[in-house]
Motif scaffolding. Structure first.
Motif, PDB file in Angstrom:
ATOM      1  N   SER A  20     -83.834  45.636 -43.802  1.00 52.14           N
ATOM      2  CA  SER A  20     -83.534  47.060 -43.850  1.00 52.14           C
ATOM      3  C   SER A  20     -82.229  47.341 -43.126  1.00 52.14           C
ATOM      4  O   SER A  20     -81.689  46.495 -42.430  1.00 52.14           O
ATOM      5  CB  SER A  20     -84.669  47.863 -43.209  1.00 52.14           C
ATOM      6  OG  SER A  20     -84.793  47.544 -41.850  1.00 52.14           O
ATOM      7  N   LYS A  78     -80.530  49.989 -40.385  1.00 47.70           N
ATOM      8  CA  LYS A  78     -80.915  50.924 -39.341  1.00 47.70           C
ATOM      9  C   LYS A  78     -79.729  51.818 -39.010  1.00 47.70           C
ATOM     10  O   LYS A  78     -78.607  51.346 -38.847  1.00 47.70           O
ATOM     11  CB  LYS A  78     -81.355  50.168 -38.095  1.00 47.70           C
ATOM     12  CG  LYS A  78     -81.776  51.064 -36.938  1.00 47.70           C
ATOM     13  CD  LYS A  78     -82.315  50.263 -35.796  1.00 47.70           C
ATOM     14  CE  LYS A  78     -81.185  49.790 -34.910  1.00 47.70           C
ATOM     15  NZ  LYS A  78     -81.642  49.252 -33.634  1.00 47.70           N
ATOM     16  N   GLU A  79     -80.003  53.127 -38.898  1.00 47.09           N
ATOM     17  CA  GLU A  79     -78.968  54.094 -38.575  1.00 47.09           C
ATOM     18  C   GLU A  79     -79.514  55.036 -37.513  1.00 47.09           C
ATOM     19  O   GLU A  79     -80.648  55.486 -37.602  1.00 47.09           O
ATOM     20  CB  GLU A  79     -78.599  54.887 -39.833  1.00 47.09           C
ATOM     21  CG  GLU A  79     -77.643  56.011 -39.613  1.00 47.09           C
ATOM     22  CD  GLU A  79     -77.438  56.831 -40.860  1.00 47.09           C
ATOM     23  OE1 GLU A  79     -76.296  57.214 -41.103  1.00 47.09           O
ATOM     24  OE2 GLU A  79     -78.410  57.095 -41.580  1.00 47.09           O
ATOM     25  N   SER A  80     -78.715  55.328 -36.509  1.00 48.82           N
ATOM     26  CA  SER A  80     -79.163  56.283 -35.501  1.00 48.82           C
ATOM     27  C   SER A  80     -78.965  57.697 -36.042  1.00 48.82           C
ATOM     28  O   SER A  80     -77.974  57.990 -36.696  1.00 48.82           O
ATOM     29  CB  SER A  80     -78.401  56.101 -34.196  1.00 48.82           C
ATOM     30  OG  SER A  80     -77.018  56.247 -34.412  1.00 48.82           O
ATOM     31  N   VAL A  81     -79.930  58.580 -35.774  1.00 46.29           N
ATOM     32  CA  VAL A  81     -79.895  59.948 -36.265  1.00 46.29           C
ATOM     33  C   VAL A  81     -78.886  60.734 -35.441  1.00 46.29           C
ATOM     34  O   VAL A  81     -78.865  60.656 -34.212  1.00 46.29           O
ATOM     35  CB  VAL A  81     -81.298  60.590 -36.179  1.00 46.29           C
ATOM     36  CG1 VAL A  81     -81.266  62.025 -36.650  1.00 46.29           C
ATOM     37  CG2 VAL A  81     -82.290  59.779 -36.988  1.00 46.29           C
ATOM     38  N   LYS A  95     -81.250  66.624 -33.904  1.00 46.14           N
ATOM     39  CA  LYS A  95     -82.486  65.872 -34.107  1.00 46.14           C
ATOM     40  C   LYS A  95     -82.352  64.401 -33.734  1.00 46.14           C
ATOM     41  O   LYS A  95     -83.266  63.621 -33.951  1.00 46.14           O
ATOM     42  CB  LYS A  95     -82.916  65.994 -35.564  1.00 46.14           C
ATOM     43  CG  LYS A  95     -83.263  67.412 -35.954  1.00 46.14           C
ATOM     44  CD  LYS A  95     -83.803  67.469 -37.345  1.00 46.14           C
ATOM     45  CE  LYS A  95     -84.211  68.888 -37.692  1.00 46.14           C
ATOM     46  NZ  LYS A  95     -84.816  68.971 -39.011  1.00 46.14           N
ATOM     47  N   ARG A 113     -83.629  58.475 -31.838  1.00 46.81           N
ATOM     48  CA  ARG A 113     -84.362  58.320 -33.099  1.00 46.81           C
ATOM     49  C   ARG A 113     -83.513  57.527 -34.085  1.00 46.81           C
ATOM     50  O   ARG A 113     -82.291  57.598 -34.061  1.00 46.81           O
ATOM     51  CB  ARG A 113     -84.693  59.688 -33.673  1.00 46.81           C
ATOM     52  CG  ARG A 113     -85.630  60.461 -32.766  1.00 46.81           C
ATOM     53  CD  ARG A 113     -85.844  61.855 -33.243  1.00 46.81           C
ATOM     54  NE  ARG A 113     -86.623  61.841 -34.469  1.00 46.81           N
ATOM     55  CZ  ARG A 113     -86.793  62.911 -35.238  1.00 46.81           C
ATOM     56  NH1 ARG A 113     -86.243  64.053 -34.925  1.00 46.81           N
ATOM     57  NH2 ARG A 113     -87.514  62.830 -36.328  1.00 46.81           N
ATOM     58  N   ARG A 137     -83.180  55.991 -38.334  1.00 43.93           N
ATOM     59  CA  ARG A 137     -83.554  56.119 -39.748  1.00 43.93           C
ATOM     60  C   ARG A 137     -83.411  54.742 -40.376  1.00 43.93           C
ATOM     61  O   ARG A 137     -82.433  54.043 -40.141  1.00 43.93           O
ATOM     62  CB  ARG A 137     -82.631  57.124 -40.435  1.00 43.93           C
ATOM     63  CG  ARG A 137     -82.965  57.358 -41.888  1.00 43.93           C
ATOM     64  CD  ARG A 137     -82.149  58.489 -42.481  1.00 43.93           C
ATOM     65  NE  ARG A 137     -82.579  59.747 -41.890  1.00 43.93           N
ATOM     66  CZ  ARG A 137     -81.781  60.596 -41.258  1.00 43.93           C
ATOM     67  NH1 ARG A 137     -80.500  60.331 -41.120  1.00 43.93           N
ATOM     68  NH2 ARG A 137     -82.245  61.707 -40.750  1.00 43.93           N
ATOM     69  N   TYR A 187     -83.512  52.308 -43.930  1.00 39.92           N
ATOM     70  CA  TYR A 187     -83.336  52.288 -45.377  1.00 39.92           C
ATOM     71  C   TYR A 187     -83.845  50.947 -45.907  1.00 39.92           C
ATOM     72  O   TYR A 187     -83.387  49.896 -45.480  1.00 39.92           O
ATOM     73  CB  TYR A 187     -81.862  52.440 -45.749  1.00 39.92           C
ATOM     74  CG  TYR A 187     -81.234  53.723 -45.285  1.00 39.92           C
ATOM     75  CD1 TYR A 187     -81.343  54.877 -46.042  1.00 39.92           C
ATOM     76  CD2 TYR A 187     -80.540  53.785 -44.086  1.00 39.92           C
ATOM     77  CE1 TYR A 187     -80.759  56.068 -45.621  1.00 39.92           C
ATOM     78  CE2 TYR A 187     -79.955  54.961 -43.658  1.00 39.92           C
ATOM     79  CZ  TYR A 187     -80.067  56.092 -44.430  1.00 39.92           C
ATOM     80  OH  TYR A 187     -79.490  57.258 -44.014  1.00 39.92           O
ATOM     81  N   THR A 240     -86.322  55.774 -47.665  1.00 37.13           N
ATOM     82  CA  THR A 240     -85.890  56.092 -46.304  1.00 37.13           C
ATOM     83  C   THR A 240     -87.057  56.622 -45.495  1.00 37.13           C
ATOM     84  O   THR A 240     -87.852  57.416 -45.987  1.00 37.13           O
ATOM     85  CB  THR A 240     -84.791  57.168 -46.341  1.00 37.13           C
ATOM     86  OG1 THR A 240     -83.738  56.712 -47.178  1.00 37.13           O
ATOM     87  CG2 THR A 240     -84.247  57.443 -44.965  1.00 37.13           C
ATOM     88  N   PHE A 241     -87.172  56.159 -44.260  1.00 35.35           N
ATOM     89  CA  PHE A 241     -88.175  56.716 -43.337  1.00 35.35           C
ATOM     90  C   PHE A 241     -87.644  56.636 -41.934  1.00 35.35           C
ATOM     91  O   PHE A 241     -86.658  56.003 -41.641  1.00 35.35           O
ATOM     92  CB  PHE A 241     -89.532  56.030 -43.465  1.00 35.35           C
ATOM     93  CG  PHE A 241     -89.555  54.572 -43.143  1.00 35.35           C
ATOM     94  CD1 PHE A 241     -89.821  54.147 -41.863  1.00 35.35           C
ATOM     95  CD2 PHE A 241     -89.265  53.626 -44.111  1.00 35.35           C
ATOM     96  CE1 PHE A 241     -89.839  52.806 -41.552  1.00 35.35           C
ATOM     97  CE2 PHE A 241     -89.286  52.289 -43.817  1.00 35.35           C
ATOM     98  CZ  PHE A 241     -89.563  51.871 -42.548  1.00 35.35           C
TER      99      PHE A 241
END
Length: 92
Positions: free
Chosen positions: A59, A61-64, A68, A76, A78, A80, A91-92
């Motif tokens: 996957s 990984k991306e930081s929000v 938020k 947090r 996100r 993919y 996406t979750f």
């Protein structure tokens, strides 16, 4: 086959390493590849196939960002992934 195992390679006298083009990674620098397991079972919205908890995925990984981005001081993220059946991004 023996030439693969040599320790020294021939370098010509007129070789200039500054002229060798360096490849750059394409894509967004914010996305980090991560090998992870699904924390819960999910269902694809296009093909309705299930991906169950514990399934391993490669996957991104991306930081929000924004307001938020943090919850009680905890960063947090996100994730993919792609559906195993139809290859649609999830996406979750």
């Amino acid at each position: 086959m023996g030439e693969r195992k040599v320790l020294n390679k021939y370098i010509p006298a007129d070789f200039d390493p500054k002229l060798v083009p360096r490849g750059k990674k394409k894509g967004n620098d914010d996305l980090i590849p991560v090998r992870m397991m699904l924390p819960f079972s999910i269902q694809c919205s296009s093909c309705s196939s299930f991906m169950y908890r514990g399934r391993k995925f490669n996957s991104k990984k991306e930081s929000v960002k924004g307001e938020k981005g943090k919850y009680l001081g905890i960063q947090r993220f996100r994730f993919y992934i792609k559906c195993t059946v139809c290859s649609r991004p999830v996406t979750f």
